[in-house]
Design an enzyme around this catalytic site. Structure first.
Site, PDB file in Angstrom:
ATOM      1  CD  GLU A 187      -2.907  -1.166   2.336  1.00 13.60           C
ATOM      2  OE1 GLU A 187      -3.884  -1.925   2.282  1.00 13.60           O
ATOM      3  OE2 GLU A 187      -2.684  -0.405   3.307  1.00 13.60           O
ATOM      4  CG  HIS A 206      -9.705   6.738   6.511  1.00 12.88           C
ATOM      5  ND1 HIS A 206     -10.733   5.829   6.340  1.00 12.88           N
ATOM      6  CD2 HIS A 206      -8.568   6.002   6.616  1.00 12.88           C
ATOM      7  CE1 HIS A 206     -10.241   4.598   6.325  1.00 12.88           C
ATOM      8  NE2 HIS A 206      -8.934   4.674   6.504  1.00 12.88           N
ATOM      9  CG  HIS A 233      -8.963   6.560   2.466  1.00 14.91           C
ATOM     10  ND1 HIS A 233      -9.005   6.390   1.100  1.00 14.91           N
ATOM     11  CD2 HIS A 233      -8.361   5.446   2.960  1.00 14.91           C
ATOM     12  CE1 HIS A 233      -8.461   5.232   0.788  1.00 14.91           C
ATOM     13  NE2 HIS A 233      -8.064   4.632   1.896  1.00 14.91           N
ATOM     14  NE  ARG A 281      -4.520   5.345   3.764  1.00 13.15           N
ATOM     15  CZ  ARG A 281      -5.063   4.539   4.648  1.00 13.15           C
ATOM     16  NH1 ARG A 281      -5.339   4.976   5.866  1.00 13.15           N
ATOM     17  NH2 ARG A 281      -5.326   3.284   4.338  1.00 13.15           N
ATOM     18  NE  ARG A 336      -4.543   5.067   9.950  1.00 12.48           N
ATOM     19  CZ  ARG A 336      -4.955   4.166   9.047  1.00 12.48           C
ATOM     20  NH1 ARG A 336      -4.366   2.990   8.965  1.00 12.48           N
ATOM     21  NH2 ARG A 336      -5.952   4.449   8.246  1.00 12.48           N
TER      22      ARG A 336
END
Length: 527
Positions: A117, A346, A239, A285, A381
């Site tokens: 990811e 998110h 997100h 992100r 994060r």
């Protein structure tokens, strides 16, 4: 009055992990606002990050976490959690979680497929197709429900923690919580030797969010009112890819779509991420969300598009079966056309300050999961580190509780509602809820300014006066409790944002576009 050895507030992965590690030794009460499986963890799609493959290492995972966290991650916390990642995954496998098997010869662990990811330098995400959270929660929920030492109280929402401060005593000890039972419309007094906040984040403070309706910042607000420090609330992760469709409420398009080759495009088909970051769609992100926000505002677009349709249809259906079916229900065939997406709130990276055993500033009060601020996530994060944190800290906190010595409990009074009446106009709650979420989206979103933050704080103060007056005069309800907590969480987000005179990670200010040389956490104290 109910009594437990440990009271856990929240039924996500952090709460369930703690319950299962404690229940072989002590009596556990677990309260959840809806049903047992309705926490935010079950919504996680992508997977769980862990050092599992022989080509990966603890040092590389730590480095990736620090890079994503924009220099603000606590090194000791990060190392502790990453070093225990394999142990946490092995525990889930032992519990029977049906992780996806490897069929492609990619990097694998014990025959399980690992994906990659955004922000990760290696394939290290173990997953259950594109519904990892649901698979994990379903598996653990069966164990929790069947355990004789765990009492699950569904349709219960905590109002406030019972502390020395609340009882008018000196000291900083927690003895349980006052809890509203939605089915009986009564407030219960639940006392416990140890109390755990595992209630998730505050995504519902924003108009657009990938979070479930229960994510109303309850634990953060209760911890603050109980005397706990709160840190880094300005770092709200948006997100980048939430499905944009009028009939798709809070449906997330997992990070793994980009990890497996998904390309972000403008409405005319132009790819834009390489113009914003050399890592393109695999950038962290915060960078991807800001890039999408920039392109949408620049072009006046309602959304952008995530395209993986150039991959074989069989590949898409195998890797993303739930996303494929949900989009198909809405008339979007992702094997043939791109997915319309927008950023949405998110994850709450900040929260109640806690250590590596989950301990907070209040004795016998613990915080685990998204409600807590351990320092792992820093200013942003890293994808799929959240479920990992829940498990590692859940076990660590359970171990600490089992070692703790009991404290003599004072007389605990029952909840007093003799001075309140039934509410006269519920519309006050619904109106304030809507107003809060709209101005937080407009003024405290992906890009911020001093003027926007000042406007938001002014409106929050007005709402707080109204809500406090309502709370003082009328009997509590689920909506009132959640609104009170949302407004408190919003104030903490804005105050933290106003204190940070730079742009770092998830906090981007037009007034302070540069990043300071020294990374410092924003810590608020109620004292």
């Amino acid at each position: 009055m109910r009594e437990f050895d440990a009271l856990i507030i929240g039924s996500g992965l952090g709460g369930m992990t703690m319950a299962l590690h404690l229940a072989d030794h002590i009596q556990v009460g677990l309260i959840t606002k809806r049903e047992l499986r309705d926490g935010g963890s079950g919504w996680a799609q992508g997977g769980i990050a862990a050092v599992l493959d022989g080509t990966d290492s603890v040092e590389l995972h730590i480095r990736d976490t620090h890079v994503a966290g924009a220099g603000l991650c606590d090194h000791d916390s990060t190392r502790f959690i990453v070093e225990h990642s394999k142990e946490a995954i092995d525990w889930l496998i032992q519990m029977g979680v049906p992780f996806t098997k490897d069929t492609e010869g990619d990097s694998a662990y014990q025959g399980y497929h690992l994906t990659r990811e955004g922000g990760h330098s290696h394939r290290r995400i173990i997953h259950a197709a594109d519904a990892t959270g649901a698979a994990v929660i379903d598996t653990l929920a069966h164990k929790v429900a069947a355990h004789p030492n765990i009492t699950v109280l569904e349709s219960h929402i905590a109002i406030d923690l019972i502390t020395d401060q609340k009882l008018g005593r000196s000291g900083r000890h927690c003895y349980g919580a006052y809890v509203y039972d939605k089915e009986t419309d009564r407030v219960e007094t639940i006392v416990a030797k140890s109390t755990v906040l595992a209630s998730g984040g505050a995504g519902k403070v924003y108009l657009y969010t990938t979070n479930p309706d229960v994510a109303t910042g309850d634990g953060i607000a209760m911890g603050w009112r109980a005397g706990c420090r709160v840190a880094n609330m300005e770092f709200i992760q948006f997100h980048p890819t939430c499905l944009y469709h009028p009939h798709a409420k809070s449906f997330l398009i997992t990070e793994a779509v980009r990890g497996e080759g998904g390309i972000l495009r403008l409405p005319d088909g132009t790819r834009f991420m390489p113009l914003h970051d050399e890592r393109a769609e695999l950038a962290p992100r915060d960078i991807v969300a800001r890039a999408i926000d920039f392109e949408m505002k620049k072009g006046g677009f309602d959304c952008v598009y995530l395209d993986i349709s150039y991959k074989p249809a069989a590949f898409i259906k195998e890797h993303f079966p739930n996303i494929y079916l949900r989009c198909l229900e809405l008339g979007i065939d992702i094997t043939k056309e791109p997915i319309p997406v927008v950023p949405a709130a998110h994850y709450t990276c900040g929260g109640v300050v806690s250590d590596m055993a989950g301990r907070t500033d209040v004795t016998s009060l613990y915080a685990v999961g998204e409600v807590a601020c351990t320092g792992l996530h820093g200013a942003n994060r890293l994808a799929s580190n959240s479920l990992l944190e829940c498990m590692v800290l859940g076990k660590a906190a359970a171990t600490d509780i089992l070692k703790a010595t009991a404290t003599e409990r004072p007389n605990i009074p029952e909840w007093d509602e003799s001075q309140v009446t039934d509410p006269d106009e519920e519309v006050v709650i619904s109106h304030n809820w809507d107003e809060l979420r709209r101005f937080m989206w407009d003024y405290v979103g992906i890009v911020r300014t001093n003027k926007r933050l000042e406007r938001a704080l002014h409106r929050i103060e007005l709402l707080q006066h109204e809500i406090d007056d309502y709370y003082s005069n009328f009997r509590v309800s689920n909506d009132l409790i959640e609104l009170r907590n949302l407004v408190q969480s919003a104030e903490l987000i804005v105050r933290c944002a106003m204190d940070r005179k730079e742009s770092r990670g998830l906090h981007y200010s037009r007034d302070y576009p540069g990043m300071l040389s020294e990374a410092k956490s924003t810590i608020l104290s109620p004292d």
